[in-house]
Design an enzyme around this catalytic site. Structure first.
Site, short mmCIF file in Angstrom:
data_model
loop_
_atom_site.label_atom_id
_atom_site.label_comp_id
_atom_site.label_asym_id
_atom_site.label_seq_id
_atom_site.Cartn_x
_atom_site.Cartn_y
_atom_site.Cartn_z
N ASP A 174 37.50 42.79 47.16
CA ASP A 174 37.17 44.14 47.39
C ASP A 174 36.12 44.21 46.37
OD1 ASP A 174 39.67 44.19 48.76
OD2 ASP A 174 38.76 46.17 49.54
N GLN A 221 43.46 35.91 47.00
CA GLN A 221 42.46 36.28 48.16
C GLN A 221 41.26 35.64 48.28
OE1 GLN A 221 41.76 40.70 47.82
NE2 GLN A 221 42.84 41.06 49.95
N GLY A 236 43.01 38.26 53.55
CA GLY A 236 42.22 39.49 53.68
C GLY A 236 42.21 39.73 55.23
N ASP A 294 44.91 40.66 57.22
CA ASP A 294 46.25 40.55 57.47
C ASP A 294 47.14 40.40 58.59
OD1 ASP A 294 45.23 41.56 54.99
OD2 ASP A 294 46.45 43.17 54.83
N GLU A 303 37.00 52.22 56.56
CA GLU A 303 37.48 50.92 56.33
C GLU A 303 37.09 49.82 57.66
OE1 GLU A 303 41.77 50.78 55.88
OE2 GLU A 303 41.65 48.92 55.22
C1 9WN Z 1 46.97 44.13 51.53
C2 9WN Z 1 42.06 46.40 50.12
C3 9WN Z 1 43.00 45.26 51.35
C4 9WN Z 1 41.89 44.22 51.69
C5 9WN Z 1 42.35 43.35 52.65
C6 9WN Z 1 42.89 44.68 53.90
C7 9WN Z 1 43.97 45.46 53.33
C8 9WN Z 1 46.09 45.13 52.02
C9 9WN Z 1 46.90 46.28 52.85
O1 9WN Z 1 43.24 46.13 52.19
O2 9WN Z 1 45.03 44.34 52.80
O3 9WN Z 1 46.28 43.21 50.63
O4 9WN Z 1 47.99 46.57 52.12
O5 9WN Z 1 46.93 46.36 53.97
O6 9WN Z 1 43.43 43.80 54.82
O7 9WN Z 1 41.21 42.46 53.18
O8 9WN Z 1 41.44 43.52 50.56
O9 9WN Z 1 40.97 47.01 50.83
#
Ligand code: 9WN
Length: 419
Positions: free
Chosen positions: A36, A101, A161, A163, A392
């Site tokens: 991010d 990541q 990234g 998930d 998002e």
């Molecule tokens: C776990 C922050 C992050 C992104 C990821 C996204 C989501 C986190 C979560 O949010 O992941 O790292 O708790 O869901 O999948 O791509 O970096 O925006």
């Protein structure tokens, strides 16, 4: 209109700015996340170069001694997110998670450096970051490709990234859940549970964290000890692209050794990537290192592969595949094939559109000369923003905004696309 959108995007960045780093969004994600931050720095760089550099500098200040750059840095305590620092227990002064990541920093730094107006600042910052980013790349190839195949594996879905991608379903199903300490999820208090991973997935995510914690976060052991080891073409394409961009930057700065080592990583990766191609799907697929087989899951990971230099006929095939997907849904690029039974337009990485991935796919295909499909991806991205704001992610069928709102990297991509 254009100026309005840029102003709105800047307001989102300002809201999530914590001075030396940004949070992805207020509430849902109260810490600094790795990819991010690097992608958000691209947005800052259009109006505040010093702030853009500071974002990446902060990230690398928390690099581990072995070279890994962690996926979350817990700068300030906040109990609004699970799993917090006490679950990771990585033993660092400023706590971090213990996994990494996608390695977008090399790409971002090269781009910000190339177009910087403040040349002295850019050279100084790039010179300081160059060896640290290279150490991270070396860490990847040493620890996540111990057999020297040319491609690295992820050992946790959070590393990708993406998930809860369909790509991980079979591999994650082999991760046990016995012995997982009881926990309370926080994400579902901030976002619609129908947009998020399931409890069952969370139990497996946490089992892996506990398992790695039990191994003392020793990266020389984690790859082989993980029951989840997947080679993702998108993840590797990002790393390869960053190696190439770092090589170009190293050339500019007269760092010949880093340049040639980075090119060697990239060449090995590009050569190995072709084994992930699927004629049936007309795209790349993930490879499960535990079973030794390709994973039959047509996700966006296999399209994101175009972010690194792939052969022209492959880029052409990916453009055709995107054309076909673009007749099935009004907004490109869905994170999973809309024709697949697992497709879910609302659930996170199982269908929704993510602007950062759109940006990277478009960037790669532009280099490959696939301009018509690039225009479609960029137009669709802007239509999503105009209709649904800085979410998002978005439903590729209805444009419904999903997950968190006022999202930093979504806003950063808008600034990047419109400049
Ligand atoms: C776990 C922050 C992050 C992104 C990821 C996204 C989501 C986190 C979560 O949010 O992941 O790292 O708790 O869901 O999948 O791509 O970096 O925006």
């Amino acid at each position: 209109m254009k100026q309005d959108l840029i102003e709105q995007a800047r307001a989102v960045l300002a809201r999530n700015d914590r001075g030396d780093y940004t949070v992805p969004t207020h509430g849902l994600y109260p810490f600094q996340w790795n990819w991010d931050s690097a992608l958000s720095a691209l947005g800052f760089s259009h109006f505040d170069e010093a702030r853009a550099w500071r974002e990446i500098e902060t990230l690398f200040r928390h690099q581990w001694d072995d070279g890994m750059v962690p996926h979350i840095i817990f700068h300030e305590m906040n109990d609004g997110y699970f799993p917090g620092p006490e679950v990771w227990a990585t033993g660092r002064a400023v706590p971090t998670s213990g996994i990494t990541q996608p390695a977008v920093a090399g790409f971002a730094v090269r781009r910000i450096h190339a177009r910087a107006k403040n040349r002295a600042l850019a050279d100084a910052q790039a010179r300081a970051l160059l060896p640290r980013i290279h150490a991270w790349h070396q860490w990847f190839y040493t620890n996540r490709d111990p057999q020297g195949t040319g491609l690295v594996a992820i050992i946790h879905p959070w590393e990708s990234g993406r998930d809860n991608s369909v790509d991980w379903d079979a591999a994650l199903a082999r991760v046990p859940t016995e012995g997982v300490a009881p926990f309370q999820r926080r994400d579902v208090a901030h976002a619609n549970p129908a947009h998020r991973p399931t409890d069952e997935e969370y139990r497996r995510y946490i089992w892996l964290v506990q398992h790695f914690r039990g191994l003392g976060w020793d990266n020389s052991r984690l790859h082989d000890a993980s029951p989840f080891r997947v080679v993702d073409p998108g993840f590797n394409a990002i790393l390869i692209r960053s190696c190439l961009d770092l090589a170009a930057l190293a050339d500019d700065l007269g760092e010949a050794e880093i340049a040639s080592a980075s090119r060697a990583f990239a060449q090995a990766g590009i050569a190995a990537m072709d084994a992930l191609w699927s004629e049936t799907h007309g795209q790349y697929l993930c490879f499960d290192r535990v079973t030794g087989a390709l994973i039959d899951s047509p996700s966006i990971g296999g399209l994101l592969a175009a972010f690194c230099p792939i052969p022209d006929h492959r880029a052409q095939a990916i453009a055709q595949r995107l054309d076909a997907i673009g007749t099935a849904v009004p907004y490109l690029v869905p994170s999973h094939d809309p024709a697949a039974p697992e497709f879910d337009g609302l659930r996170y990485w199982r269908g929704p559109v993510w602007l950062i991935v759109n940006y990277m796919i478009a960037d790669g295909l532009k280099r490959a000369g696939q301009t018509r499909i690039v225009r479609r991806i960029v137009d669709d991205s802007l239509r999503l923003i105009e209709q649904s704001g800085f979410a998002e992610y978005y439903d590729p069928v209805t444009a419904e905004p999903c997950g968190g709102s006022s999202f930093t990297w979504t806003a950063a991509m808008v600034i990047e696309i419109l400049n």
